[in-house]
Design a protein around this motif. Sequence first.
Motif, PDB file in Angstrom:
ATOM      1  N   SER A   1       8.716  13.763  37.402  1.00 55.14           N
ATOM      2  CA  SER A   1       8.490  12.412  36.881  1.00 55.14           C
ATOM      3  C   SER A   1       7.041  11.959  36.982  1.00 55.14           C
ATOM      4  CB  SER A   1       9.383  11.405  37.609  1.00 55.14           C
ATOM      5  OG  SER A   1      10.729  11.696  37.370  1.00 55.14           O
ATOM      6  N   SER A   2       6.398  12.203  38.104  1.00 55.30           N
ATOM      7  CA  SER A   2       5.027  11.696  38.256  1.00 55.30           C
ATOM      8  C   SER A   2       4.089  12.347  37.234  1.00 55.30           C
ATOM      9  CB  SER A   2       4.518  11.894  39.682  1.00 55.30           C
ATOM     10  OG  SER A   2       4.451  13.261  40.004  1.00 55.30           O
ATOM     11  N   LEU A   3       4.273  13.636  36.980  1.00 53.59           N
ATOM     12  CA  LEU A   3       3.455  14.304  35.959  1.00 53.59           C
ATOM     13  C   LEU A   3       3.810  13.812  34.557  1.00 53.59           C
ATOM     14  CD1 LEU A   3       3.428  17.946  37.397  1.00 53.59           C
ATOM     15  CD2 LEU A   3       1.539  16.291  37.390  1.00 53.59           C
ATOM     16  N   ALA A   4       5.087  13.529  34.328  1.00 55.54           N
ATOM     17  CA  ALA A   4       5.512  12.993  33.033  1.00 55.54           C
ATOM     18  C   ALA A   4       4.878  11.622  32.794  1.00 55.54           C
ATOM     19  CB  ALA A   4       7.029  12.903  32.965  1.00 55.54           C
ATOM     20  N   PHE A   5       4.872  10.764  33.819  1.00 52.60           N
ATOM     21  CA  PHE A   5       4.236   9.449  33.675  1.00 52.60           C
ATOM     22  C   PHE A   5       2.754   9.603  33.344  1.00 52.60           C
ATOM     23  CE2 PHE A   5       7.772   7.518  36.296  1.00 52.60           C
ATOM     24  CZ  PHE A   5       8.216   6.649  35.310  1.00 52.60           C
ATOM     25  N   GLN A   6       2.085  10.575  33.949  1.00 48.70           N
ATOM     26  CA  GLN A   6       0.674  10.803  33.645  1.00 48.70           C
ATOM     27  C   GLN A   6       0.493  11.186  32.175  1.00 48.70           C
ATOM     28  OE1 GLN A   6      -1.111  13.637  36.375  1.00 48.70           O
ATOM     29  NE2 GLN A   6      -0.253  12.569  38.144  1.00 48.70           N
ATOM     30  N   ASP A   7       1.351  12.073  31.687  1.00 51.97           N
ATOM     31  CA  ASP A   7       1.241  12.482  30.283  1.00 51.97           C
ATOM     32  C   ASP A   7       1.550  11.330  29.332  1.00 51.97           C
ATOM     33  OD1 ASP A   7       0.303  15.050  30.681  1.00 51.97           O
ATOM     34  OD2 ASP A   7       2.295  15.970  30.591  1.00 51.97           O
ATOM     35  N   TYR A   8       2.566  10.536  29.658  1.00 50.95           N
ATOM     36  CA  TYR A   8       2.845   9.366  28.812  1.00 50.95           C
ATOM     37  C   TYR A   8       1.654   8.411  28.816  1.00 50.95           C
ATOM     38  CZ  TYR A   8       7.793  10.533  28.200  1.00 50.95           C
ATOM     39  OH  TYR A   8       8.972  11.140  27.854  1.00 50.95           O
ATOM     40  N   GLY A   9       1.029   8.238  29.968  1.00 56.86           N
ATOM     41  CA  GLY A   9      -0.150   7.381  30.046  1.00 56.86           C
ATOM     42  C   GLY A   9      -1.281   7.894  29.168  1.00 56.86           C
ATOM     43  N   ARG A  10      -1.495   9.201  29.187  1.00 57.02           N
ATOM     44  CA  ARG A  10      -2.545   9.797  28.337  1.00 57.02           C
ATOM     45  C   ARG A  10      -2.207   9.620  26.858  1.00 57.02           C
ATOM     46  NH1 ARG A  10      -2.418  14.600  32.363  1.00 57.02           N
ATOM     47  NH2 ARG A  10      -4.135  14.058  33.754  1.00 57.02           N
ATOM     48  N   ALA A  11      -0.947   9.840  26.515  1.00 58.43           N
ATOM     49  CA  ALA A  11      -0.529   9.683  25.117  1.00 58.43           C
ATOM     50  C   ALA A  11      -0.724   8.243  24.656  1.00 58.43           C
ATOM     51  CB  ALA A  11       0.926  10.112  24.947  1.00 58.43           C
TER      52      ALA A  11
ATOM     53  N   LYS B   1       0.272   1.829  20.631  1.00 52.01           N
ATOM     54  CA  LYS B   1       1.391   1.070  20.059  1.00 52.01           C
ATOM     55  C   LYS B   1       2.503   1.967  19.524  1.00 52.01           C
ATOM     56  CE  LYS B   1      -1.015  -3.170  19.085  1.00 52.01           C
ATOM     57  NZ  LYS B   1      -0.337  -4.119  19.917  1.00 52.01           N
ATOM     58  N   ASN B   2       2.453   3.246  19.846  1.00 52.20           N
ATOM     59  CA  ASN B   2       3.454   4.186  19.330  1.00 52.20           C
ATOM     60  C   ASN B   2       4.814   3.873  19.949  1.00 52.20           C
ATOM     61  OD1 ASN B   2       5.148   6.597  19.216  1.00 52.20           O
ATOM     62  ND2 ASN B   2       3.371   7.551  18.271  1.00 52.20           N
ATOM     63  N   PRO B   3       5.769   3.423  19.132  1.00 50.37           N
ATOM     64  CA  PRO B   3       7.060   3.006  19.686  1.00 50.37           C
ATOM     65  C   PRO B   3       7.880   4.154  20.267  1.00 50.37           C
ATOM     66  CG  PRO B   3       7.106   2.905  17.295  1.00 50.37           C
ATOM     67  CD  PRO B   3       5.694   3.216  17.693  1.00 50.37           C
ATOM     68  N   VAL B   4       7.681   5.363  19.777  1.00 48.40           N
ATOM     69  CA  VAL B   4       8.422   6.501  20.319  1.00 48.40           C
ATOM     70  C   VAL B   4       7.953   6.806  21.740  1.00 48.40           C
ATOM     71  CG1 VAL B   4       8.895   8.967  20.047  1.00 48.40           C
ATOM     72  CG2 VAL B   4       8.899   7.469  18.041  1.00 48.40           C
ATOM     73  N   ILE B   5       6.638   6.831  21.922  1.00 42.83           N
ATOM     74  CA  ILE B   5       6.096   7.101  23.260  1.00 42.83           C
ATOM     75  C   ILE B   5       6.496   5.982  24.216  1.00 42.83           C
ATOM     76  CG2 ILE B   5       4.018   7.542  24.614  1.00 42.83           C
ATOM     77  CD1 ILE B   5       2.674   8.434  21.933  1.00 42.83           C
ATOM     78  N   LEU B   6       6.371   4.741  23.764  1.00 41.64           N
ATOM     79  CA  LEU B   6       6.753   3.601  24.602  1.00 41.64           C
ATOM     80  C   LEU B   6       8.228   3.669  24.988  1.00 41.64           C
ATOM     81  CD1 LEU B   6       4.756   0.847  22.709  1.00 41.64           C
ATOM     82  CD2 LEU B   6       4.441   1.437  25.122  1.00 41.64           C
TER      83      LEU B   6
ATOM     84  N   ILE C   1      11.191  -2.674  30.485  1.00 44.65           N
ATOM     85  CA  ILE C   1      11.249  -3.818  29.561  1.00 44.65           C
ATOM     86  C   ILE C   1       9.886  -4.077  28.940  1.00 44.65           C
ATOM     87  CG2 ILE C   1      11.568  -6.334  29.479  1.00 44.65           C
ATOM     88  CD1 ILE C   1      13.862  -5.823  31.617  1.00 44.65           C
ATOM     89  N   ALA C   2       8.822  -3.970  29.720  1.00 37.90           N
ATOM     90  CA  ALA C   2       7.473  -4.181  29.174  1.00 37.90           C
ATOM     91  C   ALA C   2       7.163  -3.177  28.068  1.00 37.90           C
ATOM     92  CB  ALA C   2       6.429  -4.092  30.294  1.00 37.90           C
ATOM     93  N   ASP C   3       7.503  -1.911  28.293  1.00 36.67           N
ATOM     94  CA  ASP C   3       7.277  -0.899  27.251  1.00 36.67           C
ATOM     95  C   ASP C   3       8.137  -1.174  26.022  1.00 36.67           C
ATOM     96  OD1 ASP C   3       5.299   0.475  28.581  1.00 36.67           O
ATOM     97  OD2 ASP C   3       6.536   2.218  29.078  1.00 36.67           O
ATOM     98  N   LEU C   4       9.378  -1.548  26.245  1.00 36.42           N
ATOM     99  CA  LEU C   4      10.268  -1.825  25.111  1.00 36.42           C
ATOM    100  C   LEU C   4       9.824  -3.073  24.352  1.00 36.42           C
ATOM    101  CD1 LEU C   4      13.563  -0.788  26.856  1.00 36.42           C
ATOM    102  CD2 LEU C   4      12.561   0.314  24.839  1.00 36.42           C
ATOM    103  N   ASP C   5       9.341  -4.084  25.066  1.00 35.73           N
ATOM    104  CA  ASP C   5       8.790  -5.265  24.384  1.00 35.73           C
ATOM    105  C   ASP C   5       7.656  -4.859  23.452  1.00 35.73           C
ATOM    106  OD1 ASP C   5      10.502  -7.092  25.624  1.00 35.73           O
ATOM    107  OD2 ASP C   5       9.025  -7.706  27.134  1.00 35.73           O
ATOM    108  N   ALA C   6       6.767  -3.996  23.940  1.00 33.25           N
ATOM    109  CA  ALA C   6       5.645  -3.544  23.119  1.00 33.25           C
ATOM    110  C   ALA C   6       6.131  -2.760  21.902  1.00 33.25           C
ATOM    111  CB  ALA C   6       4.684  -2.703  23.952  1.00 33.25           C
ATOM    112  N   ALA C   7       7.136  -1.917  22.087  1.00 31.83           N
ATOM    113  CA  ALA C   7       7.682  -1.141  20.956  1.00 31.83           C
ATOM    114  C   ALA C   7       8.375  -2.060  19.956  1.00 31.83           C
ATOM    115  CB  ALA C   7       8.646  -0.079  21.476  1.00 31.83           C
TER     116      ALA C   7
END
Length: 190
Positions: free
Chosen positions: A88-98, A104-109, A126-132
């Motif tokens: 998970s921690s590495l996945a969060f890093q990759d999502y952050g880079r993406a 504003k990419n709704p798929v990544i969010l 919820i914050a990510d989903l609000d942005a998407a």
Amino acid sequence: MLASRERSFTRAVEDFDRVIALGRDRLQALVPGSDLFLVALVARGEAHSQLGEFGRGLADFNKALALAPNDARAYTARALLRVRRGESSLAFQDYGRALAIDPKNPVILSDRAALYASEGHFAKAIADLDAAIETYPDDPELLYNRGYAWFWRGNLLKALADYDAVLAVAPTMVRALVNRCLTRVTLNTD
């Protein structure tokens, strides 16, 4: 069915092997303005990941990112592989880079929101989903996922509002109907 699915991914890997074997320069000469080599690397990595061949998938994503360090799709694909591996921690890093590349990419969010929710971080989900949802306000999946996060965060009225919104645009989404019912029952029992 599973064997058929596995055969499809295995065949996809074989096809991508042939495309990649042509080389990046030759592919760019064949289709100017596109990077089919990079596309094939990321897609082959995704196929490897689906087959459970995480080392091979990771190698393809890393090679793609070495060639194109600003490729949000490669970071997202690598993040999904890392989620499947329990990293998970590495996945969060990759999502952050993406998201740094494509904020504003709704798929990544939505993907990152799912990981946040799976870890119990519903406010961040919820914050990510609000942005998407700002980009796609009538997307039933985004609204459903936010309703789910609101439910588990304890805000049943907001969950109910999201399930209502889902059913307004997708009236046959059974899981939204079921969750709306569960939310109403929970509201009446509190």
